[in-house]
Motif scaffolding. Structure first.
Motif: not given
Length: 155
Positions: A10-39
């Protein structure tokens, strides 16, 4: 309740999905954000599908919900989360209904900063109940409370 996946998947999914969003200008995902999204993903899955995504405990730490196993994996590089191509290929095992929950959580909560998510979780019953009014930390967050709160407040 048996979980469908590993927390790492599940962590890998969020990291991957955020990498896709970064192509459209999203900020890189941090560990704190990853943990909250997983929650939120676990809460959503419990409330919507009555299924746990991963078996790992979720604890109420000072800065909100944490999956200790994921924290241990990434804490040495919390601002540089990456996944390998092999990790991305493994994401295909995630079932359609679970992918939809993950996507909905990413679209709803991914717009917040890590600190924004931290503050949001601090105002919600699951974290507040686990910390017992601020008297305790590193306590398990009840999945039943997560499910109930998410169903009542986000669905």
């Amino acid at each position: 309740m048996e979980a469908r996946y590993t927390a790492e998947l599940i962590a890998h999914w969020f990291i991957w999905r955020n990498k896709v969003a970064e192509k459209d200008g999203a900020d890189p995902i941090t560990l704190m954000k990853l943990l909250k999204l997983m929650y939120y993903a676990e809460s959503g899955s419990l409330a919507i599908n009555n299924v746990s995504l991963f078996p790992d405990p979720i604890e109420a730490w000072t800065h909100g919900p944490v999956i200790p196993s994921i924290w241990r994996k990434y804490h040495e590089s919390p601002y540089c989360l990456t996944v390998s191509q092999d990790d991305v290929e493994q994401l295909s095992v995630i079932q359609k209904d679970d992918r939809q929950v993950l996507l909905d959580v990413f679209e709803t909560f991914g717009q917040y900063s890590a600190w924004g998510l931290r503050n949001l979780t601090h105002a919600e019953d699951p974290w507040r109940e686990a910390v017992n009014g601020g008297m305790a930390r590193s306590q398990p967050i009840s999945r039943e409370t997560m499910k109930k709160y998410f169903a009542e407040n986000y669905i």
